[in-house]
Design an enzyme around this catalytic site. Structure first.
Site, PDB file in Angstrom:
ATOM      1  N   GLU A 115       0.789  -1.240   0.000  1.00 30.25           N
ATOM      2  CA  GLU A 115       0.000   0.000   0.000  1.00 30.25           C
ATOM      3  C   GLU A 115       0.822   1.291   0.000  1.00 30.25           C
ATOM      4  O   GLU A 115       0.660   2.140   0.882  1.00 30.25           O
ATOM      5  CB  GLU A 115      -0.960  -0.016   1.205  1.00 30.25           C
ATOM      6  CG  GLU A 115      -1.855  -1.245   1.189  1.00 30.25           C
ATOM      7  CD  GLU A 115      -2.727  -1.389   2.424  1.00 30.25           C
ATOM      8  OE1 GLU A 115      -2.603  -0.573   3.354  1.00 30.25           O
ATOM      9  OE2 GLU A 115      -3.521  -2.338   2.475  1.00 30.25           O
ATOM     10  N   GLU A 133      -5.820 -11.538  -0.388  1.00 33.29           N
ATOM     11  CA  GLU A 133      -6.770 -10.950   0.569  1.00 33.29           C
ATOM     12  C   GLU A 133      -8.192 -10.861   0.015  1.00 33.29           C
ATOM     13  O   GLU A 133      -8.888  -9.867   0.213  1.00 33.29           O
ATOM     14  CB  GLU A 133      -6.290  -9.559   0.999  1.00 33.29           C
ATOM     15  CG  GLU A 133      -4.850  -9.534   1.444  1.00 33.29           C
ATOM     16  CD  GLU A 133      -4.406  -8.206   2.014  1.00 33.29           C
ATOM     17  OE1 GLU A 133      -5.258  -7.434   2.474  1.00 33.29           O
ATOM     18  OE2 GLU A 133      -3.189  -7.952   2.005  1.00 33.29           O
TER      19      GLU A 133
HETATM   20  C1  GLA Z   1      -4.762  -4.824   4.614  1.00 31.96           C
HETATM   21  C2  GLA Z   1      -3.552  -5.665   4.930  1.00 31.96           C
HETATM   22  C3  GLA Z   1      -3.922  -6.981   5.536  1.00 31.96           C
HETATM   23  C4  GLA Z   1      -4.981  -6.842   6.569  1.00 31.96           C
HETATM   24  C5  GLA Z   1      -6.136  -6.145   6.013  1.00 31.96           C
HETATM   25  C6  GLA Z   1      -7.178  -6.148   7.072  1.00 31.96           C
HETATM   26  O1  GLA Z   1      -5.374  -5.212   3.470  1.00 31.96           O
HETATM   27  O2  GLA Z   1      -2.749  -5.905   3.819  1.00 31.96           O
HETATM   28  O3  GLA Z   1      -2.808  -7.522   6.139  1.00 31.96           O
HETATM   29  O4  GLA Z   1      -4.491  -6.143   7.696  1.00 31.96           O
HETATM   30  O5  GLA Z   1      -5.720  -4.852   5.631  1.00 31.96           O
HETATM   31  O6  GLA Z   1      -7.287  -7.418   7.651  1.00 31.96           O
END
Ligand code: GLA
Length: 424
Positions: free
Chosen positions: A163, A268
């Protein structure tokens, strides 16, 4: 009549003689395994927390049956693993990685450099003054050498940076960026490449379909490669919604990455079915909104029509992934069951969301069957289908320069035990 009921009666008698956990395991084992239907296309993973590993054996059985890749959800983040300067705590991460190794699953490292879930001390000297660029780079280097180095030859992919950009493509204004400047990304990949030569190195972000962010990510890959710094691919976080992003937007992004020679992991993945509490899609952890009844419409259960809409959405997305399997290494769901999902608490704390393939009782949802169907139905012009089965053995190629000291140490270090690195 009795004859037609016989199989059901027999099944019920067998279940009655089993302990509840054995019965649950038997039920799980009868479901087609996701890893079997996805296996010829890409790995299929899930995130696992230490808490689930320790307290929820039935969910661990479900994970063993369906998935062939594990990402420790939080346990490799800086605040879990590097608790004080030069003091590391690997016990929880080691336990999760051991579970994955024993089950023959690949192990994913998440994440080396991020601005969230990181202790305040990283940014400051013991005098309370902010670190200089040199101090911070030294800390970054020590962290990456220690953590990525420890698991070299064991972890197959690392999210090196998480990010770093905004939707418009500007650098996110984190302390890494403010103190070191944009070169911090380059340094992080360089250190990771040195520490873990046999590991695939990824940049990971949400909302990568946004044109500005996507262009910035592509530029990052070009810049690193032009300098001889290895980046193996991009992780597209799949924190999505029922209607966002569109399949077309995702497909356009996958096509652009293919043109650039960029390999992708869908990381994710979870699809919220709840109303948006805010205007901006994405997954910015710093956002938080107050709980109101209209933001939590399914507290009493998921209505069948929403369950179906979620199934349709999962089906469409897995068809998309299947079409682009030539550039997708892995799809990782962010949790195994709806009970484990962070989306119940973000961006509004205490809602009931239903973003995954298995419900709160670990039963497969319509979305699970939609994924099985999407991955097994016959396609016309199926060019990519199963042509290059990925290795699902969970083991990565032997690293010739693997550090045997690190290997011997794995799993033996107690939390809080001082590491042999000299604190700054
Ligand atoms: C972001 C992070 C993850 C996690 C999510 C929430 O996407 O990359 O590691 O913390 O937020 O679970």
């Amino acid at each position: 009549m009795l004859r037609s009921l016989l199989p059901t009666l027999l099944f019920l008698c067998m279940q009655a003689t089993l302990l509840p956990e054995e019965a649950a395991l038997e039920t799980v084992e009868r479901e087609p395994a996701l890893k079997d239907v996805c296996g010829g296309y890409f790995e299929i993973g899930t995130a696992l927390t230490y808490d689930v590993l320790r307290r929820d054996p039935a969910t661990c059985d479900l994970i063993r049956h369906h998935f062939n890749s594990i990402t420790p959800q939080d346990e490799l983040k800086w605040d879990s693993v590097h608790i004080r300067l030069g003091i590391y705590a690997f016990r929880k991460a080691d336990a999760i990685l051991r579970f994955a190794r024993d089950a023959g699953m690949s192990r994913i490292g998440h994440v080396l450099i991020w601005h969230q879930q990181i202790p305040d001390w990283v940014e400051y000297r013991s005098t309370g003054r902010q670190c200089s660029s040199r101090d911070l780079l030294e800390r970054m280097q020590q962290h990456i050498y220690r953590v990525a180095g420890k698991y070299r030859g064991d972890i197959s992919h690392w999210d090196v940076i998480n990010e770093a950009f905004h939707d418009n493509g500007n650098y996110r204004n984190t302390f890494w960026f403010r103190i070191i400047g944009p070169e911090y990304l380059e340094y992080a990949f360089r250190y990771a490449m040195e520490a873990a030569p046999g590991t695939k190195l990824y940049y990971n972000d949400f909302s990568i379909i946004q044109p500005g962010r996507r262009a910035a990510v592509i530029q990052l890959v070009r810049d690193l490669r032009s300098k001889g710094i290895r980046i193996d691919g991009v992780g597209m976080q799949g924190h999505w919604e029922l209607n966002w992003p569109s399949v077309d937007e995702l497909e356009a992004t996958l096509n652009l990455f293919r043109e650039e020679g960029i390999q992708v992991c869908i990381t994710e993945m979870d699809i919220s079915v709840l109303p948006r509490a805010w205007n901006q899609p994405g997954a910015d952890l710093s956002l938080n909104y107050e709980l109101k009844a209209e933001l939590d419409p399914y507290a009493e259960g998921l209505p069948p029509e929403v369950d179906e809409a979620l199934a349709k959405r999962y089906g469409e997305l897995f068809r998309l992934f299947r079409r682009h399997a030539d550039i997708i290494d892995r799809v990782t769901l962010w949790g195994a069951t709806d009970a484990c999902s962070w989306r119940n608490d973000w961006p509004v704390n205490g809602r009931s969301d239903y973003p995954l393939l298995f419900d709160r009782n670990r039963r497969p949802k319509a979305a699970y069957y939609a994924v099985i169907e999407a991955m097994t139905e016959c396609l016309d012009n199926d060019d990519t289908a199963g042509t290059e089965p990925h290795d699902d053995g969970g083991n990565i190629a032997e690293d010739p320069v693997r550090n045997t000291d690190n290997e011997a140490e794995a799993g033996n270090k107690d939390e809080g035990q001082e590491d042999n690195q000299t604190p700054l």
